[in-house]
Scaffold this motif. Structure first.
Motif, PDB file in Angstrom:
ATOM      1  N   UNK A  47     -12.277  46.175  62.365  1.00  0.00           N
ATOM      2  CA  UNK A  47     -12.453  47.737  62.537  1.00  0.00           C
ATOM      3  C   UNK A  47     -12.330  48.172  61.218  1.00  0.00           C
ATOM      4  N   UNK A  48     -11.401  47.870  60.439  1.00  0.00           N
ATOM      5  CA  UNK A  48     -11.111  48.815  59.227  1.00  0.00           C
ATOM      6  C   UNK A  48     -12.282  48.339  58.122  1.00  0.00           C
ATOM      7  N   UNK A  49     -12.846  47.110  58.297  1.00  0.00           N
ATOM      8  CA  UNK A  49     -13.997  47.152  57.376  1.00  0.00           C
ATOM      9  C   UNK A  49     -15.124  48.147  57.933  1.00  0.00           C
ATOM     10  N   UNK A  50     -15.393  47.887  59.237  1.00  0.00           N
ATOM     11  CA  UNK A  50     -16.349  49.083  59.745  1.00  0.00           C
ATOM     12  C   UNK A  50     -16.146  50.400  59.490  1.00  0.00           C
ATOM     13  N   UNK A  51     -14.856  50.845  59.712  1.00  0.00           N
ATOM     14  CA  UNK A  51     -14.680  52.230  59.329  1.00  0.00           C
ATOM     15  C   UNK A  51     -14.559  52.623  57.994  1.00  0.00           C
ATOM     16  N   UNK A  52     -14.210  51.762  57.030  1.00  0.00           N
ATOM     17  CA  UNK A  52     -14.281  52.101  55.503  1.00  0.00           C
ATOM     18  C   UNK A  52     -15.724  52.103  55.039  1.00  0.00           C
ATOM     19  N   UNK A  53     -16.644  51.492  56.053  1.00  0.00           N
ATOM     20  CA  UNK A  53     -18.062  51.710  55.604  1.00  0.00           C
ATOM     21  C   UNK A  53     -18.445  53.030  56.267  1.00  0.00           C
TER      22      UNK A  53
ATOM     23  N   UNK B  10     -15.671  56.060  55.323  1.00  0.00           N
ATOM     24  CA  UNK B  10     -15.169  56.480  53.818  1.00  0.00           C
ATOM     25  C   UNK B  10     -14.266  55.581  53.299  1.00  0.00           C
ATOM     26  N   UNK B  11     -14.366  55.125  52.016  1.00  0.00           N
ATOM     27  CA  UNK B  11     -13.445  53.924  51.379  1.00  0.00           C
ATOM     28  C   UNK B  11     -12.016  54.435  51.296  1.00  0.00           C
ATOM     29  N   UNK B  12     -11.850  55.290  51.694  1.00  0.00           N
ATOM     30  CA  UNK B  12     -10.078  55.663  51.581  1.00  0.00           C
ATOM     31  C   UNK B  12      -9.584  55.071  52.909  1.00  0.00           C
ATOM     32  N   UNK B  13     -10.205  54.644  53.775  1.00  0.00           N
ATOM     33  CA  UNK B  13      -9.813  53.909  55.061  1.00  0.00           C
ATOM     34  C   UNK B  13      -9.181  52.604  54.628  1.00  0.00           C
ATOM     35  N   UNK B  14      -7.704  52.499  54.883  1.00  0.00           N
ATOM     36  CA  UNK B  14      -7.378  51.116  54.542  1.00  0.00           C
ATOM     37  C   UNK B  14      -6.716  50.381  55.573  1.00  0.00           C
ATOM     38  N   UNK B  15      -6.821  49.192  55.464  1.00  0.00           N
ATOM     39  CA  UNK B  15      -6.379  48.251  56.731  1.00  0.00           C
ATOM     40  C   UNK B  15      -4.764  48.341  56.583  1.00  0.00           C
ATOM     41  N   UNK B  16      -4.375  48.519  57.730  1.00  0.00           N
ATOM     42  CA  UNK B  16      -2.794  48.509  57.998  1.00  0.00           C
ATOM     43  C   UNK B  16      -2.407  47.467  59.010  1.00  0.00           C
ATOM     44  N   UNK B  17      -1.563  46.786  58.585  1.00  0.00           N
ATOM     45  CA  UNK B  17      -1.235  45.686  59.343  1.00  0.00           C
ATOM     46  C   UNK B  17       0.008  46.278  60.350  1.00  0.00           C
TER      47      UNK B  17
END
Ligand code: ATP
Ligand code: MG
Lengths: 239, 414
Positions: free
Chosen positions: B359-365, B368-375
């Motif tokens: 999801x974070x990969x899709x969302x960062x695309x 915007x790139x500022x979307x980071x993956x949070x564990x």
């Protein structure tokens, strides 16, 4: 003091409104080290008596004492402990854990004991050895023959070094050769000083014992010593 | 019985019926994975928003006229409230009133379209200090320059426009030096911002900035401001500065001790708290909806455990005959159900992490790139706790059933 003491012991099963008197007025004593067979036709109350003697079930009438104590003298945890330490059970249908190996099955009573874990393996190996199954120790019990299964069950009954071994038709599901082998092991146990209480409806099996109690319709019909001379004749006849 | 044997016995039993076990825990797997995903996305969104607000600085303080809005309709009142005037700005500028302020700029919001030679566009027009905006949002002109204090003092008709405004009105033509019409008045464009995108509540690209003095007097003909924006020396003094501002404005507005403020003060901290709260509530709500699947999963586990107890009646009797206490049997089945739900939880966590990563990969695309993956570590720990709890709650009944079987009933059972 006798190991086992029964005075007018009776057992009534209640199933719905139906009452079945499976056992009535059974009185006898069995001393430590004795080998006693219990005989009788099907439904005569043999298993019922064995269950009462082994504290697996409660008598509804009379007084039954094991080691001088009745079942009501023990809490349920203490009963579990007595069954674990003092008694060993062998059943007609083996009751092994099919998915477990021979040694795992034999160890089962030790899991519930206060024996130190370090000793388990040695004790279990020793028990397996004593029934002549060392070469099958890692087998799954489902891969064994009937006779072998029953020998594993005997090893399991022995592993915690009980005072009494209760066996309910241990040869009932076996051919005569395996049966004789199993009885040989049981006879050996007796020679080592264990008290044996054996249920059977075959006279020649019963005569391995020193004494035979015969039940009929829930009552003790006969309680007699076995004559040493007839023993060998009967056994020879079977073989 | 020793704990280790409880676990190996339970493990063997679960493993023996792998397919059944897997199907049984599916509800829990899905539930836990969904919660992990929701929490991860929630945390990601929170981080994204806070990062953008953070761009405005934790030292920013805004005063708005009127009562503090408690609902959306109250915001309209703010636009027409006229309690913030030049006298207030002057009072706030006095070091003796509010010692820790480094910057004070009032702002005026102008609504309406902007046009250039028949092209029209509806931007967000601010009468403000364009230098402050540039500093706050870290956005710089690609063309021309920014207007400064001189233009503000002179009520100059100058404007700096955002990239989108430029594109809509001028296309590929150069905009600097041209006049844009706002509310029938001409403004000379002195600068064009680089494309910046959405930042916090403002999209710089869709913005026109003119001097607040010009907007107030020349364009709207009003004597009040829509807001006064201030910066404190450091985030640490914000709380004290807010108190100083309130005291200053109450004096300048002659509000008696018992009176209600006719202005309200906002800091980024308040907004940050609000957004965290909103996302927290949303996450909790979604998670509790998903938690229903955990209950359903738990019922599934209970069902299978009851079946298992019945199937293993003989085994229970045997164990009792060999010396197992009621407690031994109870623990055996309880450990088994906990093992089931716990493995469900662990598989769910693994699945949830993989899903969150995807999801974070899709969302960062897309976002915007500022979307980071949070564990979502806390969610993972919670999931472990919850799945153990589900195992205990739904396992206790079957385990009790098992422990209360009499050895005889059990051994007779065919
Ligand atoms: N749990 C029970 N509930 C009701 N009746 C029972 C129960 N167990 C045994 N009985 C009855 O008690 C009587 C004695 O049964 P028991 O099992 O002791 O006989 P047995 O001598 O062992 O027979 P077999 O040789 O067939 O094993 C039978 O009539 C049986 O139907
Ligand atoms: Mg019987």
């Amino acid at each position: 003091m006798a190991l086992i003491e029964a005075q007018n012991v009776g057992k009534i099963y209640h199933t719905g409104k139906v009452e079945t008197q499976a056992l009535r007025e059974a009185s006898f004593t069995i001393n430590a080290g004795e080998f006693v067979s219990i005989m009788g036709p099907s439904g005569s109350g043999k298993s019922t008596l064995l269950h009462v003697l082994g504290f697996l079930d409660r008598n509804t009438e009379g007084m039954y004492r094991f080691d001088g104590k009745t079942i009501d003298d023990y809490s349920s945890n203490e009963l579990a402990r007595v069954r674990n330490k003092r008694m060993g059970f062998v059943f007609q249908s083996f009751n092994l854990l099919a998915k477990a190996t021979v040694i795992e099955n034999v160890k089962l009573p030790l899991l519930y004991s206060d024996v130190h874990e370090k000793l388990w393996d040695e004790m279990a190996r020793h028990a397996v050895d004593s029934v002549g199954l060392s070469h099958r120790i890692g087998y799954h019990s489902s891969d064994l023959s009937g006779g072998e299964k029953q020998r594993v069950a005997i090893a399991r009954a022995l592993v915690n070094n009980p005072a009494v071994v209760f066996a309910d038709e241990p040869t009932g599901n076996l051919d005569s050769k395996s049966g004789a082998q199993v009885m040989g092991i049981i006879e050996n146990l007796h020679h080592q000083g264990k008290t044996i209480i054996l249920i059977t409806h075959e006279t020649y099996t019963a005569e391995y014992a020193q004494r035979i109690i015969t039940l009929a319709d829930g009552r003790i019909e006969n309680d007699r010593k076995v004559r040493e001379d007839t023993k060998s004749i009967n056994r020879h006849f079977v073989k | 019985m020793k704990l280790r044997y409880l676990f190996t016995t339970a493990g063997t039993s679960v493993w023996t019926h792998r397919t059944r076990s897997l199907l049984t825990i599916l509800g829990i797997v899905i539930g836990v994975a969904s919660i992990m995903l929701i929490v991860s996305i929630g945390k990601g969104a929170e981080k994204l928003i806070l990062d953008q607000i953070g761009g405005m600085g934790a030292d920013t303080i805004v005063v708005r006229p009127g009562k503090e809005p408690t609902g959306p309709s109250d915001f309209a009142d703010t636009l027409f409230a006229d309690s913030l005037k030049d006298a207030d700005v002057a009072a706030l500028k006095k070091k003796s009133n509010v010692p820790d302020l480094v910057e004070i700029v009032p702002a005026v919001i102008v609504s309406g379209t902007a046009s250039y030679r028949g092209e029209t566009y509806r931007p967000t027009t601010f009468g403000w200090s364009v230098e402050l905006l540039s500093r706050m949002f870290k956005v710089y002109p690609v063309e021309g320059i920014l207007f400064g204090e001189d233009e503000i003092r002179a009520n100059a008709n100058v404007a700096v426009i955002g990239a989108k405004v430029k594109e809509e009105l001028f296309g590929i033509e150069s905009a600097v030096g041209k006049n844009v019409r706002i509310k029938d008045k001409n403004f000379r464009i002195v600068g064009v911002f680089e494309s910046h995108g959405q930042a916090a509540f403002l999209n710089v690209d869709e913005t026109i900035v003119i001097p607040y003095t010009t907007a107030q007097k020349y364009l709207l003909g009003i004597t009040y401001y829509h807001e006064i924006m201030m910066r404190a020396e450091s985030p640490d003094v914000v709380a004290q500065t807010v108190r100083d501002i309130e005291a200053t404005l109450r004096t300048s507005h002659k509000i008696p001790d018992s009176g209600e403020n006719d202005f309200f003060i906002e800091t980024q901290q308040g907004l940050v708290d609000q957004i965290s709260t909103i996302i927290g509530v949303l996450t909790a709500f979604l998670s509790s909806v998903v938690a229903i699947s955990l209950v359903v999963g738990g019922i599934g586990v209970m069902n299978i455990m009851l079946v298992s107890v019945t199937e293993r009646t003989r085994e229970i009797g045997l164990r009792k005959a060999l010396g197992a206490t009621n407690r031994d049997i109870l623990s055996q089945f309880l450990v088994e159900s906990v093992l089931l739900t716990l493995s469900g939880g662990l598989i769910g966590i693994l699945g949830g992490v993989l899903l969150s990563l995807a999801a974070s990969l899709v969302l960062s695309i897309t976002v915007g790139t500022s979307w980071g993956f949070t564990l979502p570590l806390s969610a993972a720990l919670l999931a472990i706790g919850v799945s153990v709890a589900v195992g205990l709650v739904f396992g206790i009944y079957p385990a009790r059933q098992a422990s209360q079987k009499s050895p005889i009933e059990a051994l007779r059972y065919e």
